[in-house]
Design an enzyme around this catalytic site. Structure first.
Site, PDB file in Angstrom:
ATOM      1  CG  HIS A 140     -12.512  -2.340   6.048  1.00 49.87           C
ATOM      2  ND1 HIS A 140     -12.916  -2.115   4.749  1.00 49.87           N
ATOM      3  CD2 HIS A 140     -11.372  -3.048   5.945  1.00 49.87           C
ATOM      4  CE1 HIS A 140     -12.048  -2.647   3.909  1.00 49.87           C
ATOM      5  NE2 HIS A 140     -11.099  -3.237   4.612  1.00 49.87           N
ATOM      6  CB  ILE A 154      -0.963   0.003   1.203  1.00 54.30           C
ATOM      7  CG1 ILE A 154      -1.937  -1.180   1.123  1.00 54.30           C
ATOM      8  CG2 ILE A 154      -1.734   1.320   1.283  1.00 54.30           C
ATOM      9  CD1 ILE A 154      -2.862  -1.334   2.321  1.00 54.30           C
ATOM     10  CB  SER A 155       3.772   2.198   2.119  1.00 54.58           C
ATOM     11  OG  SER A 155       3.079   2.059   3.323  1.00 54.58           O
ATOM     12  CG  ASP A 203     -15.217  -0.722   2.715  1.00 58.70           C
ATOM     13  OD1 ASP A 203     -14.911  -1.848   2.308  1.00 58.70           O
ATOM     14  OD2 ASP A 203     -14.744  -0.237   3.758  1.00 58.70           O
TER      15      ASP A 203
END
Ligand code: LMR
Length: 366
Positions: A187, A16-17, A159
């Site tokens: 989540h 992700i980073s 989401d």
């Protein structure tokens, strides 16, 4: 030029980073006039990978990237930060129960909450991404008695964005013409993606879609999208999660578009009958660095049932980590005045790099 803000990122060498940091450094999150100091945190065994990522950031020659510091512990990495993006978490391994995941991540987020309490700027804004994000946010917040619970948030914008993208595809509308989607709750697969207030080109969405499709295709698709992506890629969503982090933080800091609603996992103040003190995704609007729950949306009994289901899961998760929630922060999480904070960025420190960081790699004079 404005003074730089300090941003800590955990799990900074992760997937992700790898997408996120380039967006932050290029000004997508804080605006094109806001220099940034990146305080990147990884586990000791991942520091070489992190050093490589820092070199790539440096090689992009971003004008807004003031400094990068690298840290193998959160106590050092959270020093004087204005923003914390908590991405690192232990992923679920083979044979692990959800409760095992809760337990192992609970230890990580207890330590991070304490470190935020002790080392971060008093006005720090925190976004928890690592799963189970809502309950990790609760643990961190409950372990930071000197901070307001309203300074902690959990990511449900992923989401929200998924709902928008998939609805756009179904209706043939441009995502920019879709508004007022709400994600309620956790989540997780119990979340309730609510289209009852949503509009396409200012017309109610529910008049434009088939209820059967909404109930039996759309809702399960959003609830299970993370798992579907893992199935297809063999690894979790990364670039879309990074985009959601940018959108969440940008809206929180710079404000939501006029009339728009976004979804954020925030501490419940009892709105919509949701139990106080848990981190639950609500419809919000942001202005001046603060968020506010959008109240008064009409919810049918059908919708309430779904909201209660996801609330019950969060209460179960809370019960599973109860031993890690210090009793002295119970009251502050029950008696909230949301938006306590001014939204003004406080500077307790100079803006230069921390010279004691053994992994310090770059520093730039703006
Ligand atoms: C996602 O929604 O893509 C992730 O939270 C899924 C996961 O479990 O990593």
């Amino acid at each position: 030029m404005r003074r730089p803000v300090r941003i800590a990122v955990t799990g900074a060498a992760g997937a992700i980073s790898n997408s996120l940091l380039f967006k932050v450094a290029s000004g997508e999150m804080f605006g094109k006039d806001q220099p940034v100091i990146l305080q990147l945190i990884e586990m000791p065994g991942r520091m070489e990978a992190l050093r490589g990522l820092a070199m790539e950031l440096e090689d992009c020659a971003y004008p807004l990237l003031h400094t990068i510091t690298l840290h193998d512990n959160v106590e050092e990495g959270f020093n004087n930060i204005h923003y914390a993006l908590l991405i690192g978490a232990r992923p679920r391994g083979p044979g692990m129960e959800r409760s095992d995941l809760l337990e192992s991540n609970a230890e990580i987020f207890t330590r991070q909450g304490r470190a935020l309490n002790d080392y971060a700027n008093r006005d720090v804004k925190v976004l928890v991404v690592g799963n189970p994000a809502n309950t990790n946010a609760l643990i961190a917040s409950r372990n930071a008695p000197k901070l307001s619970p309203s300074q902690f948030t959990a990511l449900t914008r992923l989401d929200h964005n998924r709902a928008k993208g998939i609805l756009a595809n179904h209706t043939g509308a441009n995502p920019r013409n879709i508004g007022r989607i709400v994600i309620w709750g956790n989540h997780s697969t119990t979340q309730y993606p609510d289209l009852h207030h949503a509009t396409v080109l200012d017309e109610p969405v529910m008049n434009q879609i088939d209820f059967d499709w909404y109930q039996n295709v759309f809702i399960p698709k959003i609830q299970n999208r993370g798992a579907e992506i893992i199935e297809a890629r063999s690894v979790s969503s990364a670039a879309s999660a990074a985009q959601a982090v940018v959108d969440h933080m940008r809206d929180w800091i710079l404000g939501t578009d006029a009339g728009e609603i976004v979804s954020m996992g925030i501490v419940s103040d009892g709105s919509y009958g949701v139990e106080k003190g848990i981190f639950y995704s609500f419809p919000v609007r942001c202005d001046y660095g603060r968020y506010q729950i959008v109240r008064g949306l009409d919810i049918s009994e059908w919708g309430r049932e779904r909201m209660r289901l996801t609330e019950a899961e969060l209460l179960d998760e809370k019960a599973a980590v109860n031993h890690l929630l210090p009793p002295e922060t119970e009251a502050s999480h029950q008696n909230l005045s949301i938006c306590l904070r001014s939204g003004v960025t406080l500077y307790a420190d100079g803006t230069g790099p921390d010279a004691s960081s053994k992994y310090l790699t770059t520093n730039r004079v703006m």
